[in-house]
Design a protein around this motif. Structure first.
Motif, PDB file in Angstrom:
ATOM      1  N   ILE A   9      -5.292  -2.043  -7.000  1.00  0.00           N
ATOM      2  CA  ILE A   9      -5.254  -0.650  -6.561  1.00  0.00           C
ATOM      3  C   ILE A   9      -5.570  -0.554  -5.073  1.00  0.00           C
ATOM      4  O   ILE A   9      -4.886   0.157  -4.314  1.00  0.00           O
ATOM      5  CB  ILE A   9      -6.232   0.192  -7.402  1.00  0.00           C
ATOM      6  N   ALA A  10      -6.582  -1.281  -4.606  1.00  0.00           N
ATOM      7  CA  ALA A  10      -6.943  -1.234  -3.186  1.00  0.00           C
ATOM      8  C   ALA A  10      -5.822  -1.784  -2.314  1.00  0.00           C
ATOM      9  O   ALA A  10      -5.459  -1.189  -1.287  1.00  0.00           O
ATOM     10  CB  ALA A  10      -8.232  -2.019  -2.958  1.00  0.00           C
ATOM     11  N   ILE A  11      -5.239  -2.918  -2.711  1.00  0.00           N
ATOM     12  CA  ILE A  11      -4.165  -3.534  -1.927  1.00  0.00           C
ATOM     13  C   ILE A  11      -2.937  -2.634  -1.912  1.00  0.00           C
ATOM     14  O   ILE A  11      -2.299  -2.434  -0.874  1.00  0.00           O
ATOM     15  CB  ILE A  11      -3.818  -4.924  -2.499  1.00  0.00           C
ATOM     16  N   SER A  12      -2.598  -2.077  -3.075  1.00  0.00           N
ATOM     17  CA  SER A  12      -1.438  -1.193  -3.158  1.00  0.00           C
ATOM     18  C   SER A  12      -1.612   0.034  -2.274  1.00  0.00           C
ATOM     19  O   SER A  12      -0.697   0.451  -1.575  1.00  0.00           O
ATOM     20  CB  SER A  12      -1.215  -0.770  -4.612  1.00  0.00           C
ATOM     21  N   CYS A  13      -2.823   0.592  -2.306  1.00  0.00           N
ATOM     22  CA  CYS A  13      -3.098   1.767  -1.492  1.00  0.00           C
ATOM     23  C   CYS A  13      -2.927   1.441  -0.008  1.00  0.00           C
ATOM     24  O   CYS A  13      -2.304   2.183   0.746  1.00  0.00           O
ATOM     25  CB  CYS A  13      -4.515   2.253  -1.768  1.00  0.00           C
ATOM     26  N   ALA A  14      -3.476   0.301   0.398  1.00  0.00           N
ATOM     27  CA  ALA A  14      -3.338  -0.118   1.792  1.00  0.00           C
ATOM     28  C   ALA A  14      -1.869  -0.366   2.133  1.00  0.00           C
ATOM     29  O   ALA A  14      -1.390  -0.002   3.215  1.00  0.00           O
ATOM     30  CB  ALA A  14      -4.162  -1.377   2.036  1.00  0.00           C
ATOM     31  N   ASP A  15      -1.133  -0.962   1.212  1.00  0.00           N
ATOM     32  CA  ASP A  15       0.265  -1.300   1.449  1.00  0.00           C
ATOM     33  C   ASP A  15       1.112  -0.049   1.658  1.00  0.00           C
ATOM     34  O   ASP A  15       2.072  -0.050   2.432  1.00  0.00           O
ATOM     35  CB  ASP A  15       0.785  -2.105   0.249  1.00  0.00           C
ATOM     36  N   ILE A  16       0.748   1.026   0.944  1.00  0.00           N
ATOM     37  CA  ILE A  16       1.524   2.264   1.039  1.00  0.00           C
ATOM     38  C   ILE A  16       1.110   3.091   2.253  1.00  0.00           C
ATOM     39  O   ILE A  16       1.951   3.619   2.980  1.00  0.00           O
ATOM     40  CB  ILE A  16       1.367   3.077  -0.262  1.00  0.00           C
ATOM     41  N   MET A  17      -0.217   3.197   2.491  1.00  0.00           N
ATOM     42  CA  MET A  17      -0.687   4.041   3.596  1.00  0.00           C
ATOM     43  C   MET A  17      -0.630   3.331   4.943  1.00  0.00           C
ATOM     44  O   MET A  17      -0.391   3.943   5.969  1.00  0.00           O
ATOM     45  CB  MET A  17      -2.116   4.516   3.313  1.00  0.00           C
ATOM     46  N   TRP A  18      -0.886   2.016   4.932  1.00  0.00           N
ATOM     47  CA  TRP A  18      -0.876   1.249   6.183  1.00  0.00           C
ATOM     48  C   TRP A  18       0.004   0.008   5.977  1.00  0.00           C
ATOM     49  O   TRP A  18      -0.508  -1.102   5.783  1.00  0.00           O
ATOM     50  CB  TRP A  18      -2.299   0.812   6.557  1.00  0.00           C
ATOM     51  N   PRO A  19       1.324   0.169   5.950  1.00  0.00           N
ATOM     52  CA  PRO A  19       2.213  -0.954   5.603  1.00  0.00           C
ATOM     53  C   PRO A  19       1.913  -2.202   6.433  1.00  0.00           C
ATOM     54  O   PRO A  19       1.634  -2.124   7.622  1.00  0.00           O
ATOM     55  CB  PRO A  19       3.610  -0.401   5.922  1.00  0.00           C
ATOM     56  N   HIS A  20       1.985  -3.388   5.750  1.00  0.00           N
ATOM     57  CA  HIS A  20       1.671  -4.648   6.430  1.00  0.00           C
ATOM     58  C   HIS A  20       2.685  -4.928   7.529  1.00  0.00           C
ATOM     59  O   HIS A  20       2.420  -5.708   8.426  1.00  0.00           O
ATOM     60  CB  HIS A  20       1.623  -5.793   5.420  1.00  0.00           C
TER      61      HIS A  20
END
Length: 709
Positions: free
Chosen positions: A698-709
């Protein structure tokens, strides 16, 4: 509340009463009511500090006298009758005294459980005879009143919390009923036997008043079944007549017959159906258990009609330049800010409600009053046989709730015709929703299509999980054009799919070269698609099924030992529902029959998978993201003062930005507040630490969506 002493003998009329006060006598006022006194009278009183009886905190009242000090409009006082009646039911030997405005006095004066009615203001010598006092004067524009259901607010004030019947008591004067009956019978005769629809569009505040044109727009839908009548009180009559003339509305205006409140009650009593906004008419209709549609834009309609089983609430789904419905503004003396911005009189949010939605709501309202209707004998999931609570009536269906597993389900059981759905044909309210059955038409080239769906929160959260699950054969049930299969193939799975849509299956086969077949059930699968599988996925499928438990049992049998099932469905406890309670009759969303015939709470999904035999079961949602927070709150403009007393105005947009920035830690840790809910079941042991995996996913997905790698 304030107490005042008369400095001289006074005779005056105020708040619907005549007062004769001797010099030195004391009165109890609500503070805002005292300010309404004519200045000359007000200056003849001097404020005192006399000690009042203690505030009631839930003590045993048998043998005691309780004094309820109220000041409210007719609708508010109607709502209070639930608590007053319940208090006397619980404490039959208590004495119940109530002070109320003269205008609202007719609401209470015929009720048998009120021992004494007093005026507002009240002579202090009477107040001091009570053992306890209930302060019920801080109503409109106070946080508790504006954010609680009105019936519940009074129950809370009297420390009762619940009542046997949470609809108001409405006194019907049958002499007045017989006086008006010939008029209503003649209207029915002249209309050819149509049902009488009482339309009351006026509210106590202009921004909550319905546009009269709404009735004109309704005519093409209701004209075969209903004949509308308008029954406004005398002070509103001239406005009504003008509106009917301007818009050419075909309605019988009976306002000239409405001499007082008794006549409005009789008119509601004699009507077949009621259509109204947030006003006394709604509470009268709710108390008389009349099929009613309550339309609301600025106010969350649960706060006014949430305890009335025969009322269908219709909300606006509006986002403007200055607001989002419901804005929560309860009372102002002018059009709302959004209306003024658009140079119009009526609140624009009302224009967002299609007339046909109101027509469907009227039909549903009539279903709420039917006494003899099909009732379920067993829960379609856990097979519990019990008394199932009726949760909602929507789109011609009844939705019940199982007290054992928590499933909400429609009954009778009838799923959508999926051949029609894939052609874009929908039923009733569903024509106003964005149902993605035709999303296959937007299929792009394979890599672009896969990346598009990987960015979708409800698939993105699965990417870390897919990297952990052992590879093998994977079947996606309801695969559409194969969007998830493209993702699973990238992770090394041998992918298969099934879908009910012929065109979607054709695109998956020809465009993406996927192994996909057209099938609505597992029995329709070709032999080489019967498994066993390492993974079976079913995203947004189980909420559509007439036999959800059979579906899970079949999945279990098609999995190899150590296999995984991954399900998803709409989240019952998503952030919006947590913030606003569950919005009944949310006509624009589609979470109702025949589209969705099941609603799952987290423990319902958990229990169902355990019942099917899965040894390990975990439940979670996609991440709670920025946009979904704003679905559950309505940011308001804020005015601040700095250290130098300078005023700083924060717009709703600025307030929203501040809220969202400060809530970002919640997004990366929110386990159950996202819009889509998942369950993973394992047939045997996986050896996976699911708590850690889900937290990280959930944390990684959230970061991936809000702050794309």
């Amino acid at each position: 509340m304030i107490t005042v002493r008369a400095t001289k003998k006074l005779n005056f009329e105020f708040n619907g009463y005549k007062f004769s006060i001797n010099q030195g006598e004391e009165l109890l006022f609500a503070e805002d009511v005292f300010k309404l006194l004519p200045e000359q009278i007000r200056e003849s009183f001097k404020q005192t500090s006399t000690k009042l009886p203690p505030i009631y905190e839930g003590e045993n009242l048998n043998g005691k006298t309780i004094f309820v000090f109220m000041q409210g409009a007719i609708g508010d006082v109607l709502c209070s009758t639930v608590a007053l009646r319940e208090l006397k039911r619980r404490y039959p030997r208590a004495k119940l005294w109530v002070a109320v405005s003269g205008r609202a006095k007719p609401v209470l004066e015929k009720l048998p459980y009120i021992d004494r009615l007093l005026p507002h203001p009240t002579l202090l010598r009477d107040v001091l005879k009570a053992n306890y006092i209930v302060r019920a004067v801080e109503m409109v524009n106070t946080p508790s009143f504006d954010n609680l259901n009105m019936v519940k607010w009074f129950l809370w004030k009297l420390r009762l919390y619940f009542a046997e019947d949470e609809t108001p008591d409405v006194y019907v004067d049958h002499k007045v009923v017989e006086e008006l009956r010939p008029v209503f019978e003649e209207i029915r005769r002249l209309s050819g036997g149509k049902k009488v629809l009482l339309f009351h569009y006026l509210a106590s505040s202009v921004h909550r008043t319905l546009p009269p044109k709404m009735l004109k727009d309704l005519e093409e839908y209701i004209s075969k079944e209903y004949v509308p009548v308008v029954c406004s009180l005398p002070t509103e009559d001239i406005v009504v007549e003008t509106s009917l003339d301007i818009y050419g509305i075909k309605a019988a205006n009976l306002s000239y017959l409405m001499k007082d409140l008794r006549y409005l009650v009789a008119a509601v009593y004699l009507s077949d159906v009621v259509l109204t906004t947030d006003t006394a008419t709604l509470h009268i209709a709710g108390g008389l258990k009349k099929p009613t549609v309550a339309i609301s834009g600025p106010i969350e309609i649960f706060n006014t009609a949430g305890t009335y089983p025969t009322v269908i609430p219709v909300r606006a789904n509006y986002t403007g330049q200055t607001c989002k419905s419901p804005c929560g503004i309860h009372a102002i003396g002018e059009p709302c800010p959004e209306a003024k911005l658009k140079n119009q009189f009526y609140s624009p949010c009302f224009e967002n409600i299609p007339p046909k939605v109101i027509y469907y709501a009227l039909r549903d309202a009539e279903l709420t009053t039917q006494e003899d209707y099909p009732k379920p004998e067993r829960c379609p999931l856990c097979q519990n046989s019990s008394n199932f609570s009726l949760f909602e009536v929507i789109n011609g269906y009844r939705i019940f709730e199982c007290p054992s597993c928590g499933l909400q389900f429609s009954y009778p059981r009838r799923a959508m015709d999926y051949d029609q759905a894939y052609e874009g044909e929908t039923e009733g309210l569903l024509e106003f929703t964005q149902i993605p059955y035709t999303s296959y038409l937007d299929a792009q080239e394979e890599e672009l299509e896969r990346k598009k769906w990987e960015r979708l929160p409800r698939f993105n959260v699965l990417l870390p999980i897919l990297s952990l699950i052992p590879k093998g054969k994977l079947l996606d049930v309801g695969c559409s054009t194969g969007n998830f299969l493209l993702i699973a193939k990238k992770f090394g799975f041998d992918v298969y799919g099934m879908d009910a849509g012929e065109k979607a299956v054709e695109i998956a086969r020809k465009k993406y070269k996927l192994k996909v077949v057209k099938a609505l059930t597992f029995d329709e699968l070709p032999e080489d698609y019967r498994g066993p599988y390492k993974v079976i996925t079913a995203f947004e499928v189980i909420e559509h099924l007439e036999e959800p438990m059979k579906f899970l049992n079949e999945i279990y049998s098609m999995l190899e030992e150590g296999g995984f099932v991954i399900l998803s469905c709409p989240s019952y406890f998503k952030f919006e529902n947590m913030a606003l309670s569950y919005r009944k009759f949310k006509w624009w969303w589609g979470d109702y029959p025949p589209n969705h015939i099941n609603r799952f709470k987290p423990w319902t999904l958990f229990y169902a998978l355990k019942l099917a035999g899965f040894k390990e079961v975990v439940v979670f949602t996609e991440p709670l993201l920025t946009g979904t927070v704003l679905e559950g709150i309505t940011p308001k403009a804020v005015q601040l003062k700095d250290n130098q007393n300078r005023i700083i105005n924060l717009t709703p947009q600025t307030v929203a930005y501040i809220i969202l920035e400060n809530l970002k830690p919640l997004y990366v840790n929110a386990r159950l507040l996202g819009n889509f809910q998942f369950a993973i079941g394992v047939k045997g042991d996986s050896g996976i630490n699911w708590e850690k995996v889900l937290q990280d996913s959930i944390a990684i997905s959230c970061a991936d969506i809000m702050w794309p790698h």
